[in-house]
Scaffold this motif. Structure first.
Motif, PDB file in Angstrom:
ATOM      1  N   UNK A 167     -56.128   2.586  42.455  1.00  0.00           N
ATOM      2  CA  UNK A 167     -56.870   3.189  41.347  1.00  0.00           C
ATOM      3  C   UNK A 167     -58.330   2.757  41.407  1.00  0.00           C
ATOM      4  N   UNK A 168     -59.111   3.323  40.511  1.00  0.00           N
ATOM      5  CA  UNK A 168     -60.521   2.943  40.409  1.00  0.00           C
ATOM      6  C   UNK A 168     -60.716   1.763  39.467  1.00  0.00           C
ATOM      7  N   UNK A 169     -59.618   1.231  38.931  1.00  0.00           N
ATOM      8  CA  UNK A 169     -59.682   0.187  37.918  1.00  0.00           C
ATOM      9  C   UNK A 169     -59.907  -1.187  38.527  1.00  0.00           C
ATOM     10  N   UNK A 170     -60.543  -2.053  37.741  1.00  0.00           N
ATOM     11  CA  UNK A 170     -60.676  -3.461  38.108  1.00  0.00           C
ATOM     12  C   UNK A 170     -59.509  -4.212  37.478  1.00  0.00           C
ATOM     13  N   UNK A 171     -58.644  -4.800  38.312  1.00  0.00           N
ATOM     14  CA  UNK A 171     -57.420  -5.437  37.823  1.00  0.00           C
ATOM     15  C   UNK A 171     -57.604  -6.943  37.662  1.00  0.00           C
ATOM     16  N   UNK A 172     -57.081  -7.461  36.572  1.00  0.00           N
ATOM     17  CA  UNK A 172     -57.097  -8.903  36.303  1.00  0.00           C
ATOM     18  C   UNK A 172     -55.672  -9.415  36.243  1.00  0.00           C
ATOM     19  N   UNK A 173     -55.406 -10.520  36.916  1.00  0.00           N
ATOM     20  CA  UNK A 173     -54.057 -11.082  36.963  1.00  0.00           C
ATOM     21  C   UNK A 173     -53.937 -12.275  36.023  1.00  0.00           C
ATOM     22  N   UNK A 174     -52.909 -12.278  35.184  1.00  0.00           N
ATOM     23  CA  UNK A 174     -52.630 -13.453  34.363  1.00  0.00           C
ATOM     24  C   UNK A 174     -52.063 -14.561  35.260  1.00  0.00           C
ATOM     25  N   UNK A 175     -52.463 -15.788  34.972  1.00  0.00           N
ATOM     26  CA  UNK A 175     -51.978 -16.947  35.717  1.00  0.00           C
ATOM     27  C   UNK A 175     -51.795 -18.094  34.734  1.00  0.00           C
ATOM     28  N   UNK A 176     -50.632 -18.762  34.769  1.00  0.00           N
ATOM     29  CA  UNK A 176     -50.355 -19.850  33.833  1.00  0.00           C
ATOM     30  C   UNK A 176     -50.108 -21.158  34.576  1.00  0.00           C
ATOM     31  N   UNK A 177     -50.049 -22.230  33.781  1.00  0.00           N
ATOM     32  CA  UNK A 177     -49.820 -23.574  34.324  1.00  0.00           C
ATOM     33  C   UNK A 177     -48.334 -23.931  34.393  1.00  0.00           C
ATOM     34  N   UNK A 178     -47.475 -23.065  33.895  1.00  0.00           N
ATOM     35  CA  UNK A 178     -46.075 -23.406  33.654  1.00  0.00           C
ATOM     36  C   UNK A 178     -45.273 -23.529  34.955  1.00  0.00           C
ATOM     37  N   UNK A 179     -44.516 -24.634  35.062  1.00  0.00           N
ATOM     38  CA  UNK A 179     -43.517 -24.832  36.116  1.00  0.00           C
ATOM     39  C   UNK A 179     -44.058 -24.627  37.529  1.00  0.00           C
ATOM     40  N   UNK A 180     -45.257 -25.147  37.779  1.00  0.00           N
ATOM     41  CA  UNK A 180     -45.841 -25.032  39.121  1.00  0.00           C
ATOM     42  C   UNK A 180     -46.843 -26.163  39.334  1.00  0.00           C
TER      43      UNK A 180
END
Length: 313
Positions: A85-98
């Protein structure tokens, strides 16, 4: 925040005008999706993405399950949005269990896939009812995660902000101090937890300024189509649900179309009042349903970009 007479007059004109007036070309939007669990849900998601794409959002974000339970699906969804797509994608990232190394590896994979925007969150315990605990070798909280991401690559980084105080914070001052650390460590903007009254956001914005936080903060808007479900979510994240809202949705359990009409009107009116107070950016929690969010954006004067046609959701 001191409001001048001219600002008050401008706000009055905005409140008196029709819903869409004076916002066209002036308001920016962004959207949140969640990764699909089934083939049918995936079809719904991509129909929604294609429907909302012509509105030209600043970015779209994809959520991440507790304990990394949707890690692969989040990555696949973000990568596909970025690729197709032409969209700018943002990924959620968490601190949990890693561990830090594991989280850093995920961030590097996003960068390699062309993703330049991360929504950095502490996350919640994967076990319902249990308090959050830092993973051995993991990042302590979102502020530490922001610092770690900033060392890896020059990511654009969005973080969570809580107008009504995070449930784990002992008081509002502690919550604001945590938000300030996120900005000090490299956050680009804060996106608020959903709320239902404009004064909630304005008080929070004033509190941020008083605490010396001058970073961008964008209101998170949650259209209410299922009142019982939203009330449960609100209880978990310390969000006040006004009594009038319960009365408004009473008797509509078997009338989904009526609920959608009311939800769109409520959300657009909230945005209009925020706009009158100087807010020009809005982040919508779409729940992977495009029609409602598209209608709200349309009422706010946001239109499809020239030459880009929306697909029916």
């Amino acid at each position: 925040m001191t409001i001048s007479v001219s600002q008050l007059e401008e706000a009055r004109r905005a409140l008196d005008a029709p819903l869409f007036a004076d916002l066209a070309g002036d308001a920016a939007v962004s959207f949140e999706f969640f990764p699909p669990k089934t083939e049918k849900m995936e079809e719904t998601l991509w129909e929604s993405v294609k429907t909302l794409e012509p509105l030209g959002p600043r970015f779209v974000s994809v959520t991440y399950g507790a304990g990394g339970s949707t890690r692969e699906r989040t990555h696949a969804t973000v990568a596909r949005i970025q690729r197709e797509t032409s969209l700018s994608a943002a990924a959620h990232l968490t601190c949990v269990e890693a561990t830090k190394d594991e989280i850093d590896d995920v961030a590097r994979e996003y960068w390699a896939a062309g993703v330049r925007h991360i929504v950095a969150l502490r996350g919640d315990s994967p076990t319902s009812g249990q308090a959050y605990a830092q993973h051995p070798g993991g990042y302590e909280n979102a502020a530490a995660l922001v610092a770690g991401l900033s060392r890896l690559h020059p990511f654009e980084i969005s973080v969570a902000a809580y107008p009504e105080c995070h449930p784990d914070s002992p008081h509002a001052a502690h919550d604001l101090d945590n938000l300030k650390r996120k900005f000090d460590n490299g956050a680009t903007r804060g996106i608020t937890q959903f709320f239902f009254q404009p004064e909630t956001f304005f008080r929070f914005r004033d509190a941020m300024a008083k605490a010396g936080i001058d970073g961008e903060v964008v209101p998170g808007i949650m259209p209410v189509t299922n009142f019982a479900s939203v009330k449960r979510m609100a209880a978990m994240c310390n969000t006040d649900v006004p009594a009038w809202m319960a009365r408004l949705f009473e008797g509509l359990d078997d009338l989904p179309a009526a609920r959608q009409l009311i939800a769109a009107t409520l959300a657009a009116e909230l945005c209009r009042k925020l706009y009158a107070g100087g807010v020009k950016e809005f982040h919508f929690y779409t729940l992977n349903r495009a029609e409602l969010t598209y209608a709200i954006c349309h009422m706010l004067g946001v239109r499809a970009q020239a030459g880009v046609k929306a697909e029916a959701a």
